[in-house]
Design a protein around this motif. Structure first.
Motif, PDB file in Angstrom:
ATOM      1  N   THR A   1       0.851  -1.183   0.000  1.00 32.46           N
ATOM      2  CA  THR A   1       0.000   0.000   0.000  1.00 32.46           C
ATOM      3  C   THR A   1       0.891   1.238   0.000  1.00 32.46           C
ATOM      4  O   THR A   1       2.100   1.147   0.237  1.00 32.46           O
ATOM      5  CB  THR A   1      -0.885   0.027   1.259  1.00 32.46           C
ATOM      6  OG1 THR A   1      -0.050   0.162   2.411  1.00 32.46           O
ATOM      7  CG2 THR A   1      -1.741  -1.219   1.362  1.00 32.46           C
ATOM      8  N   TRP A   2       0.287   2.391  -0.234  1.00 38.46           N
ATOM      9  CA  TRP A   2       1.060   3.631  -0.210  1.00 38.46           C
ATOM     10  C   TRP A   2       1.705   3.814   1.155  1.00 38.46           C
ATOM     11  O   TRP A   2       2.836   4.243   1.273  1.00 38.46           O
ATOM     12  CB  TRP A   2       0.192   4.826  -0.580  1.00 38.46           C
ATOM     13  CG  TRP A   2       0.961   6.107  -0.525  1.00 38.46           C
ATOM     14  CD1 TRP A   2       0.678   7.183   0.242  1.00 38.46           C
ATOM     15  CD2 TRP A   2       2.156   6.436  -1.238  1.00 38.46           C
ATOM     16  NE1 TRP A   2       1.628   8.161   0.045  1.00 38.46           N
ATOM     17  CE2 TRP A   2       2.545   7.726  -0.853  1.00 38.46           C
ATOM     18  CE3 TRP A   2       2.946   5.743  -2.156  1.00 38.46           C
ATOM     19  CZ2 TRP A   2       3.676   8.353  -1.352  1.00 38.46           C
ATOM     20  CZ3 TRP A   2       4.075   6.373  -2.651  1.00 38.46           C
ATOM     21  CH2 TRP A   2       4.434   7.658  -2.260  1.00 38.46           C
ATOM     22  N   ARG A   3       0.997   3.459   2.222  1.00 40.50           N
ATOM     23  CA  ARG A   3       1.562   3.588   3.575  1.00 40.50           C
ATOM     24  C   ARG A   3       2.785   2.684   3.740  1.00 40.50           C
ATOM     25  O   ARG A   3       3.795   3.102   4.306  1.00 40.50           O
ATOM     26  CB  ARG A   3       0.512   3.261   4.629  1.00 40.50           C
ATOM     27  CG  ARG A   3       1.036   3.440   6.037  1.00 40.50           C
ATOM     28  CD  ARG A   3      -0.062   3.199   7.072  1.00 40.50           C
ATOM     29  NE  ARG A   3       0.462   3.388   8.396  1.00 40.50           N
ATOM     30  CZ  ARG A   3       0.378   4.514   9.073  1.00 40.50           C
ATOM     31  NH1 ARG A   3      -0.221   5.554   8.542  1.00 40.50           N
ATOM     32  NH2 ARG A   3       0.878   4.607  10.273  1.00 40.50           N
ATOM     33  N   ASN A   4       2.716   1.441   3.239  1.00 39.44           N
ATOM     34  CA  ASN A   4       3.870   0.535   3.316  1.00 39.44           C
ATOM     35  C   ASN A   4       5.060   1.103   2.554  1.00 39.44           C
ATOM     36  O   ASN A   4       6.198   1.035   3.030  1.00 39.44           O
ATOM     37  CB  ASN A   4       3.536  -0.837   2.734  1.00 39.44           C
ATOM     38  CG  ASN A   4       2.441  -1.562   3.461  1.00 39.44           C
ATOM     39  OD1 ASN A   4       1.553  -2.119   2.820  1.00 39.44           O
ATOM     40  ND2 ASN A   4       2.471  -1.570   4.786  1.00 39.44           N
TER      41      ASN A   4
ATOM     42  N   LYS B   1       5.620   4.289   1.765  1.00 36.75           N
ATOM     43  CA  LYS B   1       6.114   5.479   2.473  1.00 36.75           C
ATOM     44  C   LYS B   1       6.988   5.081   3.658  1.00 36.75           C
ATOM     45  O   LYS B   1       8.056   5.650   3.878  1.00 36.75           O
ATOM     46  CB  LYS B   1       4.935   6.311   2.964  1.00 36.75           C
ATOM     47  CG  LYS B   1       4.872   7.672   2.373  1.00 36.75           C
ATOM     48  CD  LYS B   1       3.700   8.515   2.787  1.00 36.75           C
ATOM     49  CE  LYS B   1       3.073   8.252   4.099  1.00 36.75           C
ATOM     50  NZ  LYS B   1       2.008   9.180   4.444  1.00 36.75           N
ATOM     51  N   ASP B   2       6.543   4.091   4.424  1.00 39.47           N
ATOM     52  CA  ASP B   2       7.316   3.638   5.577  1.00 39.47           C
ATOM     53  C   ASP B   2       8.668   3.056   5.145  1.00 39.47           C
ATOM     54  O   ASP B   2       9.675   3.246   5.827  1.00 39.47           O
ATOM     55  CB  ASP B   2       6.536   2.607   6.384  1.00 39.47           C
ATOM     56  CG  ASP B   2       5.360   3.216   7.137  1.00 39.47           C
ATOM     57  OD1 ASP B   2       5.307   4.460   7.264  1.00 39.47           O
ATOM     58  OD2 ASP B   2       4.492   2.442   7.583  1.00 39.47           O
TER      59      ASP B   2
ATOM     60  N   ARG C   1      10.991   6.048   4.299  1.00 40.12           N
ATOM     61  CA  ARG C   1      11.293   7.006   5.365  1.00 40.12           C
ATOM     62  C   ARG C   1      12.627   6.674   6.032  1.00 40.12           C
ATOM     63  O   ARG C   1      12.928   5.522   6.311  1.00 40.12           O
ATOM     64  CB  ARG C   1      10.176   6.977   6.394  1.00 40.12           C
ATOM     65  CG  ARG C   1      10.372   8.025   7.468  1.00 40.12           C
ATOM     66  CD  ARG C   1       9.103   8.323   8.179  1.00 40.12           C
ATOM     67  NE  ARG C   1       8.218   8.983   7.230  1.00 40.12           N
ATOM     68  CZ  ARG C   1       6.908   8.912   7.264  1.00 40.12           C
ATOM     69  NH1 ARG C   1       6.311   8.214   8.184  1.00 40.12           N
ATOM     70  NH2 ARG C   1       6.178   9.532   6.392  1.00 40.12           N
TER      71      ARG C   1
END
Length: 77
Positions: free
Chosen positions: A43-46, A48-49, A52
């Protein structure tokens, strides 16, 4: 013999500025890497993490230590 006069100007933007980087298109290698991550059901969150950096790593990189950039970050640069 030909004489060439070249005058380089950056009008309407500041090269390397945040605004300039945000408006620039992604290089094909970055698009391909992101597409691969999406195809792997991240996912986009995965994503992004994964991209980071922690403060210590960021400080080392900003201090000139580019030898130890995490691999995922390197493949997207």
């Amino acid at each position: 013999m030909a004489k060439v006069t070249f005058s380089w100007k950056h009008e309407g933007h500041v090269p390397g500025s945040l605004d300039d980087l945000v408006s620039a298109p992604l290089p094909p290698s970055v698009k391909a890497a992101l597409a691969t991550l999406v195809d792997e059901s991240l996912t986009w969150r995965n994503i992004k993490d994964a991209l980071r950096l922690d403060r210590a790593t960021l400080s080392r990189i900003l201090g000139g230590d580019v030898e130890n950039v995490p691999l995922l970050k390197m493949c997207l640069c």
